[in-house]
Design a protein around this motif. Structure first.
Motif, PDB file in Angstrom:
ATOM      1  N   SER A  48       0.852  -1.189   0.000  1.00  0.00           N
ATOM      2  CA  SER A  48       0.000   0.000   0.000  1.00  0.00           C
ATOM      3  C   SER A  48       0.884   1.233   0.000  1.00  0.00           C
ATOM      4  O   SER A  48       1.428   1.623   1.023  1.00  0.00           O
ATOM      5  CB  SER A  48      -0.906   0.001   1.231  1.00  0.00           C
ATOM      6  N   GLU A 106      -6.210   3.774  -0.434  1.00  0.00           N
ATOM      7  CA  GLU A 106      -7.254   3.093   0.343  1.00  0.00           C
ATOM      8  C   GLU A 106      -7.994   2.059  -0.517  1.00  0.00           C
ATOM      9  O   GLU A 106      -8.178   2.262  -1.718  1.00  0.00           O
ATOM     10  CB  GLU A 106      -8.232   4.128   0.909  1.00  0.00           C
ATOM     11  N   PRO A 107      -8.432   0.943   0.076  1.00  0.00           N
ATOM     12  CA  PRO A 107      -8.261   0.626   1.490  1.00  0.00           C
ATOM     13  C   PRO A 107      -6.837   0.158   1.805  1.00  0.00           C
ATOM     14  O   PRO A 107      -6.219  -0.518   0.993  1.00  0.00           O
ATOM     15  CB  PRO A 107      -9.258  -0.502   1.727  1.00  0.00           C
ATOM     16  N   SER A 138      -5.701  -2.225   3.558  1.00  0.00           N
ATOM     17  CA  SER A 138      -6.217  -3.429   4.220  1.00  0.00           C
ATOM     18  C   SER A 138      -5.164  -4.151   5.044  1.00  0.00           C
ATOM     19  O   SER A 138      -5.502  -4.858   5.991  1.00  0.00           O
ATOM     20  CB  SER A 138      -6.786  -4.383   3.171  1.00  0.00           C
ATOM     21  N   GLY A 155      -5.724  -2.950   8.346  1.00  0.00           N
ATOM     22  CA  GLY A 155      -7.118  -2.916   8.764  1.00  0.00           C
ATOM     23  C   GLY A 155      -7.806  -1.582   8.603  1.00  0.00           C
ATOM     24  O   GLY A 155      -8.855  -1.340   9.211  1.00  0.00           O
ATOM     25  N   THR A 174      -9.832   1.173   6.232  1.00  0.00           N
ATOM     26  CA  THR A 174     -10.620   1.241   4.998  1.00  0.00           C
ATOM     27  C   THR A 174     -10.776   2.658   4.477  1.00  0.00           C
ATOM     28  O   THR A 174     -10.817   2.884   3.267  1.00  0.00           O
ATOM     29  CB  THR A 174     -12.007   0.624   5.222  1.00  0.00           C
TER      30      THR A 174
END
Length: 612
Positions: free
Chosen positions: A23, A278-279, A281, A284, A286
């Motif tokens: 991410s 986003e998300p 994940s 955790g 979102t």
């Protein structure tokens, strides 16, 4: 390892590129930050003159408008250059991409990442100004009828709680009774996306500014009010109302420009955070997946430079992402035992519950917290730019300038009382040791809230040496690097130094600046540098860890062993590999790097030749 010249003789691009986090930060596509590999730049003397070797010229063929993050300067001393090198700042370059389409910018980034000259290349992350924290303005007031809101600034008060709140404040009201506690002789710089309203009747004019067209906004106006609104009998009162206030329009390169304008002991508060794609994940999250500004490696290197080399106190918002910075996904990036820039991360508490605010980042890296809701301060709007106030400024946005004001107050007392400038990590440690936790007693989730009265008392009890240690975060196997200790004695006593260099050579030392050689390793290894600073009565021990990076592929020159700084070489014609070349031993030696001590005659090593 192939020599850089052989790389240049081959194609400019290779097929492998650097791995990315799953991410990544949301890019803004305005510029790319490039970190070139060690060895790409020319010698120190050439770097001082701003010239480059063939490797850098090759990179410029790909991106002609590439520019160094640190402009070349003939005025820079060798010590200043070493300070920049310790934090990789001499190896960073920028490329302006704001005129490219997103596809063109992505294509350029991909080519840069494939270049054998480039260690990393990233878009500037999308930095957000935390405007969601702006409080609701109260009704418009005439200048002559502005009441005194100081009694509603509960974060200024002591540890005792005031209904309906379940946590007290930072005890600025007690600090004001001590010389220097109001911020006399202090400078605080607010680094944000927008800037405070200088026309506000309760706020000072900028003492220093690096501004490229920032617009006035509510967020920085609120931050400025918490720090330095004037003590004038109306409106709000800042934690350090007598401090000089500066402004930095946020930008990575501008943050480094600021370094030249600051003096030791100054305070910088950074009121921005980074939005992740986003998300998010993996941790955790979102929505509203924000992370601290130090998520960006370049920014973290600059902050480390400010803290370790310049002695500047940096306070930054821990971010409003409700993310655990100790999460395994980050792979120890925020583990202060692995690396610590020295900045203070400010978390937020909900004063009505006395517990962590639901939006605040948390984890062992968050040092201190303060109020994240119901904060009374100045604000701004188009319809009321001069007499606007709010009682609902919030977020780590509000906690951050509160902590910055606390730091400025404590440092101001230290100066006024003859203790000089307290090193940033020591001042942070003092605030942590004297602060108090959330009402559940937990001091590990978001740290503690400062108590200025207790911190000042503890600081003035004794006058031991103070200091900070400046070392690289990482060095290459066999690399020669510098380390420096900045130390002083509040009691004006002479100081002695004793270095202990675990895994490095030499193993001990006794001067302020030391040159060490990293061991030769075949796997990434961790070393430790520490220095004991003594005034004859007290001893201060400073310790930092350094990551020693193994050569790519585990070896440099086939089966030829790498040169070892700690080995005594006594066998004539013994071969070693070092920095892409192989050398044969001539005379007995120890800790004589072959690239520096080689010649046809009279040196420990014969001239090197390229590895096959």
């Amino acid at each position: 390892m192939k020599s850089m010249n052989k790389w240049l003789g081959a194609m400019l691009f290779c097929v492998a590129s650097l791995p990315l986090l799953v991410s990544a930060a949301t890019p803004d596509y305005s510029s790319v930050m490039i970190l070139v590999k060690r060895g790409v730049l020319s010698s120190e003397s050439h770097r001082q003159q701003g010239s480059s070797d063939e490797s850098l010229k090759a990179l410029k063929l790909l991106v002609p408008d590439i520019r160094p993050l640190v402009p070349a300067s003939r005025e820079r001393t060798n010590a200043q250059l070493q300070a920049l090198q310790r934090h990789r700042l001499d190896r960073y370059f920028m490329v302006d991409t704001h005129k490219l389409t997103e596809n063109q910018a992505e294509s350029l980034l991909d080519k840069l990442r494939q270049s054998p000259l480039v260690e990393s290349a990233e878009f500037e992350p999308r930095v957000e100004g935390m405007h969601e924290d702006n409080g609701k303005p109260i009704k418009k007031l005439a200048r002559k009828s502005i009441p005194d809101f100081t009694g509603q600034q509960n974060y200024l008060q002591g540890k005792a709680t005031v209904t309906p709140y379940k946590i007290g404040g930072v005890n600025a009201v007690e600090a004001w009774k001590v010389l220097g506690g109001r911020g006399q002789d202090m400078q605080v710089v607010s680094a944000e996306v927008n800037r405070w309203a200088e026309e506000h009747v309760d706020l000072p004019k900028a003492n220093l500014e690096i501004d490229v067209g920032a617009v006035t906004g509510a967020h920085d106006t609120a931050s400025a009010g918490i720090i330095a609104s004037q003590q004038n009998g109306f409106g709000t009162t800042g934690i350090v109302p007598r401090a000089k206030l500066g402004y930095l329009h946020w930008g990575t390169d501008r943050l480094l420009q600021l370094a030249d304008k600051l003096r030791e002991g100054d305070v910088v508060q950074i009121g921005v955070h980074i939005r992740k794609k986003e998300p998010f994940s993996e941790v955790g999250c979102t929505v509203n997946c924000f992370v601290p500004i130090e998520d960006n490696r370049t920014v973290r290197d600059i902050i480390t430079y400010l803290v370790e080399e310049k002695g500047v106190h940096v306070v930054l918002a821990a971010a409003n992402g409700n993310i655990n910075l100790d999460h395994p996904f980050f792979n120890g990036y925020y583990d202060r035992n692995a690396f610590d820039s020295g900045a203070i991360y400010a978390g937020a508490v909900d004063p009505k519950t006395g517990l962590r605010a639901s939006f605040s980042e948390y984890g062992s890296r968050v040092d201190l917290f303060s109020w994240g809701r119901n904060v009374t301060t100045t604000t701004w709007s188009v319809s009321n730019p001069t007499t606007n106030y709010t009682h609902t400024f919030s977020g780590t946005s509000s906690a951050n300038p509160i902590i910055a004001g606390v730091v400025a107050s404590l440092q101001g007392v230290a100066r006024a009382k003859g203790l000089g400038n307290i090193p940033p990590k020591e001042l942070r440690k003092l605030l942590v040791e004297t602060g108090y936790p959330q009402i559940n007693g937990d001091s590990t989730e978001i740290g503690v809230q400062p108590d200025l009265e207790v911190a000042i008392k503890k600081m003035l009890e004794d006058k031991p040496p103070t200091g900070r240690l400046a070392v690289p975060e990482e060095v290459a196997s066999g690399e020669i690097f510098s380390a420096h200790v900045y130390a002083g004695s509040p009691a004006n006593k002479p100081l002695n130094y004793l270095w202990t260099a675990t895994r490095f050579a030499p193993p001990i030392g006794s001067t302020e600046t030391m040159s060490f050689t990293a061991p030769t390793v075949t796997a990434d290894t961790r070393g430790t540098l520490s220095v004991a600073v003594s005034d004859g009565t007290h001893t201060l021990t400073l310790t930092e860890h350094i990551n020693i990076k193994a050569p790519a592929g585990g070896g440099e020159c086939g089966e030829i062993p790498a040169w070892d700084a700690g080995k005594k070489y006594v066998t004539y014609d013994e071969e070693v590999a070092h920095k892409g070349k192989k050398y044969k031993q001539n005379y007995k030696s120890v800790n004589k790097p072959p690239d520096l001590y080689s010649a046809p005659f009279g040196q420990p090593w014969h001239p090197g030749v390229d590895c096959p």
